[in-house]
Scaffold this motif. Structure first.
Motif, PDB file in Angstrom:
ATOM      1  N   ASP A 135       0.082 -14.244   0.869  1.00 25.61           N
ATOM      2  CA  ASP A 135      -0.210 -14.115   2.294  1.00 25.61           C
ATOM      3  C   ASP A 135      -0.490 -12.663   2.662  1.00 25.61           C
ATOM      4  N   ALA A 136      -0.023 -11.756   1.811  1.00 19.43           N
ATOM      5  CA  ALA A 136      -0.265 -10.321   2.014  1.00 19.43           C
ATOM      6  C   ALA A 136      -0.507  -9.669   0.659  1.00 19.43           C
ATOM      7  N   PHE A 137      -1.408  -8.693   0.642  1.00 20.18           N
ATOM      8  CA  PHE A 137      -1.781  -8.011  -0.598  1.00 20.18           C
ATOM      9  C   PHE A 137      -1.766  -6.508  -0.356  1.00 20.18           C
ATOM     10  N   VAL A 138      -1.062  -5.774  -1.220  1.00 22.30           N
ATOM     11  CA  VAL A 138      -0.964  -4.320  -1.083  1.00 22.30           C
ATOM     12  C   VAL A 138      -1.396  -3.662  -2.386  1.00 22.30           C
ATOM     13  N   ILE A 139      -2.299  -2.718  -2.297  1.00 20.57           N
ATOM     14  CA  ILE A 139      -2.681  -1.912  -3.453  1.00 20.57           C
ATOM     15  C   ILE A 139      -2.132  -0.505  -3.265  1.00 20.57           C
ATOM     16  N   GLY A 140      -1.396  -0.041  -4.253  1.00 23.95           N
ATOM     17  CA  GLY A 140      -0.891   1.320  -4.245  1.00 23.95           C
ATOM     18  C   GLY A 140      -1.567   2.118  -5.339  1.00 23.95           C
ATOM     19  N   ALA A 141      -1.971   3.350  -5.037  1.00 21.53           N
ATOM     20  CA  ALA A 141      -2.662   4.166  -6.040  1.00 21.53           C
ATOM     21  C   ALA A 141      -2.404   5.641  -5.805  1.00 21.53           C
ATOM     22  N   MET A 197     -10.066  -9.540   5.923  1.00 19.26           N
ATOM     23  CA  MET A 197      -8.627  -9.360   5.790  1.00 19.26           C
ATOM     24  C   MET A 197      -8.144  -8.341   6.817  1.00 19.26           C
ATOM     25  N   PRO A 198      -7.263  -8.723   7.736  1.00 16.84           N
ATOM     26  CA  PRO A 198      -6.718  -7.748   8.686  1.00 16.84           C
ATOM     27  C   PRO A 198      -5.903  -6.687   7.960  1.00 16.84           C
ATOM     28  N   ILE A 199      -6.079  -5.451   8.361  1.00 18.64           N
ATOM     29  CA  ILE A 199      -5.447  -4.326   7.670  1.00 18.64           C
ATOM     30  C   ILE A 199      -4.159  -3.920   8.377  1.00 18.64           C
ATOM     31  N   ALA A 200      -3.082  -3.861   7.611  1.00 16.56           N
ATOM     32  CA  ALA A 200      -1.777  -3.463   8.161  1.00 16.56           C
ATOM     33  C   ALA A 200      -1.645  -1.947   8.120  1.00 16.56           C
ATOM     34  N   THR A 201      -1.175  -1.414   9.227  1.00 13.00           N
ATOM     35  CA  THR A 201      -0.984   0.027   9.347  1.00 13.00           C
ATOM     36  C   THR A 201       0.478   0.327   9.655  1.00 13.00           C
ATOM     37  N   SER A 202       0.775   1.594   9.849  1.00 10.48           N
ATOM     38  CA  SER A 202       2.151   2.004  10.093  1.00 10.48           C
ATOM     39  C   SER A 202       2.175   3.058  11.191  1.00 10.48           C
ATOM     40  N   GLN A 203       3.276   3.788  11.297  1.00 10.64           N
ATOM     41  CA  GLN A 203       3.421   4.832  12.308  1.00 10.64           C
ATOM     42  C   GLN A 203       2.623   6.071  11.935  1.00 10.64           C
ATOM     43  N   TYR A 204       2.235   6.147  10.668  1.00 11.03           N
ATOM     44  CA  TYR A 204       1.388   7.213  10.142  1.00 11.03           C
ATOM     45  C   TYR A 204       0.531   6.544   9.086  1.00 11.03           C
ATOM     46  N   ALA A 216      -3.163  -0.658   2.087  1.00 15.31           N
ATOM     47  CA  ALA A 216      -3.310   0.332   1.021  1.00 15.31           C
ATOM     48  C   ALA A 216      -2.198   1.366   1.151  1.00 15.31           C
ATOM     49  N   VAL A 217      -1.692   1.815   0.011  1.00 11.75           N
ATOM     50  CA  VAL A 217      -0.677   2.870  -0.030  1.00 11.75           C
ATOM     51  C   VAL A 217      -1.158   3.928  -1.016  1.00 11.75           C
ATOM     52  N   THR A 218      -1.180   5.178  -0.582  1.00 11.94           N
ATOM     53  CA  THR A 218      -1.617   6.243  -1.469  1.00 11.94           C
ATOM     54  C   THR A 218      -0.535   7.308  -1.620  1.00 11.94           C
ATOM     55  N   THR A 219      -0.580   7.992  -2.759  1.00  9.13           N
ATOM     56  CA  THR A 219       0.389   9.050  -3.042  1.00  9.13           C
ATOM     57  C   THR A 219      -0.335  10.257  -3.625  1.00  9.13           C
ATOM     58  N   CYS A 220       0.113  11.441  -3.246  1.00  9.66           N
ATOM     59  CA  CYS A 220      -0.468  12.639  -3.848  1.00  9.66           C
ATOM     60  C   CYS A 220       0.515  13.797  -3.767  1.00  9.66           C
ATOM     61  N   ARG A 221       0.239  14.812  -4.550  1.00 10.41           N
ATOM     62  CA  ARG A 221       1.076  16.006  -4.509  1.00 10.41           C
ATOM     63  C   ARG A 221       0.758  16.839  -3.279  1.00 10.41           C
ATOM     64  N   ASP A 269      -8.926   5.673   2.783  1.00  8.35           N
ATOM     65  CA  ASP A 269     -10.158   5.101   3.336  1.00  8.35           C
ATOM     66  C   ASP A 269     -10.885   4.240   2.298  1.00  8.35           C
ATOM     67  N   VAL A 270     -10.961   4.723   1.074  1.00 10.70           N
ATOM     68  CA  VAL A 270     -11.647   3.973   0.008  1.00 10.70           C
ATOM     69  C   VAL A 270     -10.992   2.614  -0.209  1.00 10.70           C
ATOM     70  N   LEU A 271      -9.676   2.595  -0.304  1.00  8.35           N
ATOM     71  CA  LEU A 271      -8.965   1.353  -0.608  1.00  8.35           C
ATOM     72  C   LEU A 271      -9.078   0.333   0.528  1.00  8.35           C
ATOM     73  N   ASN A 272      -9.117   0.801   1.758  1.00  8.43           N
ATOM     74  CA  ASN A 272      -9.216  -0.130   2.886  1.00  8.43           C
ATOM     75  C   ASN A 272     -10.566  -0.837   2.955  1.00  8.43           C
ATOM     76  N   LYS A 273     -11.585  -0.293   2.289  1.00  9.43           N
ATOM     77  CA  LYS A 273     -12.904  -0.921   2.314  1.00  9.43           C
ATOM     78  C   LYS A 273     -12.872  -2.314   1.681  1.00  9.43           C
ATOM     79  N   TYR A 274     -12.019  -2.524   0.713  1.00  7.62           N
ATOM     80  CA  TYR A 274     -11.942  -3.840   0.055  1.00  7.62           C
ATOM     81  C   TYR A 274     -11.504  -4.912   1.048  1.00  7.62           C
ATOM     82  N   PHE A 275     -10.618  -4.554   1.942  1.00  7.80           N
ATOM     83  CA  PHE A 275     -10.122  -5.521   2.931  1.00  7.80           C
ATOM     84  C   PHE A 275     -11.141  -5.746   4.044  1.00  7.80           C
TER      85      PHE A 275
END
Length: 209
Positions: free
Chosen positions: A79-85, A144-151, A119-124, A133-139
């Motif tokens: 029901d929900a799909f999250v890609i982390g990279a 597919m409605p895109i889930a966001t957060s406070q940031y 989409a969840v991203t991580t960096c130094r 932005d790239v990952l959200n294009k798939y949805f």
């Protein structure tokens, strides 16, 4: 209401690194919200890029029989799909992109309408927003409605221990988890009462003379 499912994908080559740490915070929140969660590590796999052979339209799965075909049925049921990279050169890690290209291309026959995506991203230091932005294009190409957060859905750190110090980033993951759960539950109720939106036959144009 049946128990809703969330599929989380770790697109980092590292099994227990920064991306895993962020997704684990998200996973814990989703479970607290009553969702069934599966976290799958794909970033360490040897994933061939999509070659647009379109064989998947004939055989119902990708011609490269690997982790993509293993995950596809789970993607269908979720029901929900999250890609982390993680961020590599201001873009998502190549393995995550190869995986997503083939997963979405080979499941074109799967109706993804109103399946929550995030989409969840991580960096130094830099590249998080560009990768996000790239990952959200798939949805956004899959209804597919895109889930966001406070940031923006991202954390900072060069290693897992540093991510655990990113208190705002971890809070962003928890807020994201609550938002995903709310959206998935609301959509499930909407499906029961109203059904999915009406679909037109897709029109393709190439803009040539």
């Amino acid at each position: 209401m049946k128990k809703l499912k969330a599929l989380l994908i770790n697109g980092s080559p590292r099994a227990k690194g920064c991306t895993y740490t962020a997704l684990t915070e998200l996973k814990n929140t989703l479970e607290q919200e009553g969702m069934e969660v599966e976290l799958i590590h794909v970033g360490h796999k040897d994933v061939h890029g999509c070659i647009a052979c379109r064989k998947c339209k004939e055989i119902g799965k990708c011609v490269f029989d690997d982790i993509v075909n293993e995950v596809a049925p789970k993607f269908n049921e979720a029901d929900a799909f999250v890609i982390g990279a993680p961020v590599y050169y201001a873009s998502p890690a190549g393995g995550a992109i190869a995986f997503l290209d083939r997963l979405f291309f080979s499941t074109a026959n799967v109706d993804k309408t109103m399946k929550v995506g995030a989409a969840v991203t991580t960096c130094r230091r830099g590249g998080n927003t560009a990768s996000y932005d790239v990952l959200n294009k798939y949805f956004s190409i899959s209804s597919m409605p895109i889930a966001t957060s406070q940031y923006w859905n991202m954390v900072y750190g060069g290693q897992a221990e540093e991510v655990l110090q990113d208190k705002e980033g971890l809070q962003t993951m928890r807020t994201l988890g609550r938002n995903i759960a709310f959206m998935a539950k609301s959509i499930a109720l909407g499906k029961e009462q109203f059904g999915l939106p009406e679909k037109e036959q897709i029109t393709f144009t190439n803009f040539h003379h």
